[in-house]
Design a protein around this motif. Structure first.
Motif, PDB file in Angstrom:
ATOM      1  N   UNK A 178      46.490  25.725  34.171  1.00 52.96           N
ATOM      2  CA  UNK A 178      47.615  26.077  33.367  1.00 52.96           C
ATOM      3  C   UNK A 178      47.762  27.126  33.536  1.00 52.96           C
ATOM      4  N   UNK A 179      46.981  27.892  33.503  1.00 50.83           N
ATOM      5  CA  UNK A 179      47.481  29.727  33.578  1.00 50.83           C
ATOM      6  C   UNK A 179      48.622  29.456  35.398  1.00 50.83           C
ATOM      7  N   UNK A 180      48.399  28.422  35.992  1.00 51.31           N
ATOM      8  CA  UNK A 180      48.828  28.429  37.557  1.00 51.31           C
ATOM      9  C   UNK A 180      50.642  27.660  37.240  1.00 51.31           C
ATOM     10  N   UNK A 181      49.866  27.165  35.851  1.00 54.27           N
ATOM     11  CA  UNK A 181      51.611  26.465  35.802  1.00 54.27           C
ATOM     12  C   UNK A 181      52.537  27.311  35.688  1.00 54.27           C
ATOM     13  N   UNK A 182      52.098  27.595  34.198  1.00 55.04           N
ATOM     14  CA  UNK A 182      52.634  28.292  33.498  1.00 55.04           C
ATOM     15  C   UNK A 182      53.533  29.899  34.454  1.00 55.04           C
ATOM     16  N   UNK A 183      52.864  29.980  35.846  1.00 58.69           N
ATOM     17  CA  UNK A 183      53.417  31.437  36.276  1.00 58.69           C
ATOM     18  C   UNK A 183      54.052  30.519  37.364  1.00 58.69           C
ATOM     19  N   UNK A 196      59.460  23.952  38.437  1.00 58.54           N
ATOM     20  CA  UNK A 196      57.847  24.895  38.201  1.00 58.54           C
ATOM     21  C   UNK A 196      57.961  24.785  39.452  1.00 58.54           C
ATOM     22  N   UNK A 197      58.169  25.779  40.117  1.00 61.09           N
ATOM     23  CA  UNK A 197      57.248  25.894  41.993  1.00 61.09           C
ATOM     24  C   UNK A 197      56.265  25.764  42.180  1.00 61.09           C
ATOM     25  N   UNK A 198      54.883  25.052  41.314  1.00 56.81           N
ATOM     26  CA  UNK A 198      53.661  25.450  41.936  1.00 56.81           C
ATOM     27  C   UNK A 198      53.372  24.142  42.279  1.00 56.81           C
ATOM     28  N   UNK A 211      42.220  17.370  40.532  1.00 63.29           N
ATOM     29  CA  UNK A 211      42.962  17.212  39.806  1.00 63.29           C
ATOM     30  C   UNK A 211      44.515  17.703  41.383  1.00 63.29           C
ATOM     31  N   UNK A 212      46.173  16.577  41.028  1.00 60.61           N
ATOM     32  CA  UNK A 212      46.719  17.255  41.743  1.00 60.61           C
ATOM     33  C   UNK A 212      48.244  17.565  40.664  1.00 60.61           C
ATOM     34  N   UNK A 213      49.747  18.591  41.242  1.00 61.27           N
ATOM     35  CA  UNK A 213      50.255  18.039  40.325  1.00 61.27           C
ATOM     36  C   UNK A 213      51.318  18.809  41.478  1.00 61.27           C
ATOM     37  N   UNK A 214      52.527  17.835  41.726  1.00 59.75           N
ATOM     38  CA  UNK A 214      53.240  18.285  42.512  1.00 59.75           C
ATOM     39  C   UNK A 214      54.401  19.113  42.043  1.00 59.75           C
TER      40      UNK A 214
END
Length: 294
Positions: A178-183, A196-198, A211-214
């Motif tokens: 969640x923290x990585x996504x928000x930043x 989202x650039x994460x 878990x993988x999120x492009x």
């Protein structure tokens, strides 16, 4: 009290008999079909005792709520379901940002609250939501998917006194993700698009699934116009998560006791999660080949 009374009058005036009938129809479905679908697709993988029959999504005049920590993706999935089901997606976060951009009487107060990572007061949220619901009724809207409301027990009790919520979908995701996504969130300053650039790729270990999120990258015309929300800093995001756990987790218990809570652990990004969410809700997206094949 004037705001609360106006909200109650506005919702009660919108075809009470039809709304009650729709709520009863879906309540029966939620307790059987939706509950069974969720258990089969998420809680007991591989169970195929009974093949579920899909419905025409637009026959569901739903009144749903999305819960979940800031940054979990409530807006993304609520928006997709809104399009699929043909009901409005009402995000209180968007209502706040619209008010901030309007230079209206609440703009300065809201800016101070948001920049400090605090939750907007019930009175302000209810005022903004009241206006949105009244505008929707005037346009003949039917049903809704709420995103970001209710966040507190008081808000949930107010909403319960105004209308019947059919189902509450609680999206869950690891806090480090969640923290990585928000930043990584970015907004196009020209078109308002959200990106989202994460790039998240966490390997599973000790029995914990990976878990993988492009990244959700912008098109070329937006790439040079990306900005970061002023409240998307590590300090503010961590404070938002702390406040959420303190105030909003009891809301999950509130709806859980009423048999309306559906817990959904996101297995990854949209390609991995969207088909499984549709299965959990016993829905089918005719425009999504991956969902249809899942």
């Amino acid at each position: 009290m004037a705001i609360l009374n106006r909200l109650m009058r506005g919702r009660a005036a919108a075809s009470a008999a039809a709304a009650a009938a729709a709520a009863r129809r879906f309540a029966a479905a939620a307790s059987s079909e939706v509950g069974a679908a969720f258990a089969a697709s998420v809680g007991r993988e591989g169970e195929t005792a009974e093949r579920r029959t899909k419905r025409d999504p637009r026959s569901w005049n739903v009144q749903w709520v999305f819960l979940g920590c800031p940054g979990v993706g409530k807006g993304t999935y609520a928006s997709r379901l809104s399009h699929l089901l043909g009901v409005p997606h009402i995000a209180t976060g968007d209502l706040v940002r619209e008010e901030l951009a309007s230079s209206g009487p609440l703009a300065k107060e809201l800016a101070e609250i948001v920049n400090q990572g605090k939750l907007v007061s019930d009175e302000i949220i209810i005022s903004l939501l009241s206006k949105r619901l009244e505008d929707g009724e005037a346009k003949g809207e039917s049903g809704f998917i709420l995103d970001g409301f209710p966040r507190t027990i008081r808000q949930a009790e107010i909403l319960e006194g105004v209308t019947d919520i059919d189902l509450v979908i609680n999206l869950k995701l690891r806090e480090d993700v969640l923290l990585t996504k928000c930043l990584g969130r970015r907004i196009c300053s020209q078109c308002g698009g959200n990106f989202n650039v994460a790039s998240i790729d966490i390997k599973g270990e000790n029995g914990t699934p990976g878990i993988y999120m492009a990244p959700l990258l912008p098109p070329p015309q937006c790439a040079s116009k990306l900005i970061t929300r002023s409240d998307d800093t590590e300090k503010v995001v961590k404070e938002r998560l702390r406040v959420y756990h303190d105030l909003s987790e009891p809301v999950e218990e509130f709806y859980g006791r009423r048999g309306k809570l559906l817990e959904f652990e996101l297995p990854g990004g949209i390609p991995e999660s969207w088909p499984k969410l549709l299965q959990a809700l016993n829905l089918e997206d005719p425009d999504d080949k991956q969902s249809a094949a899942a």
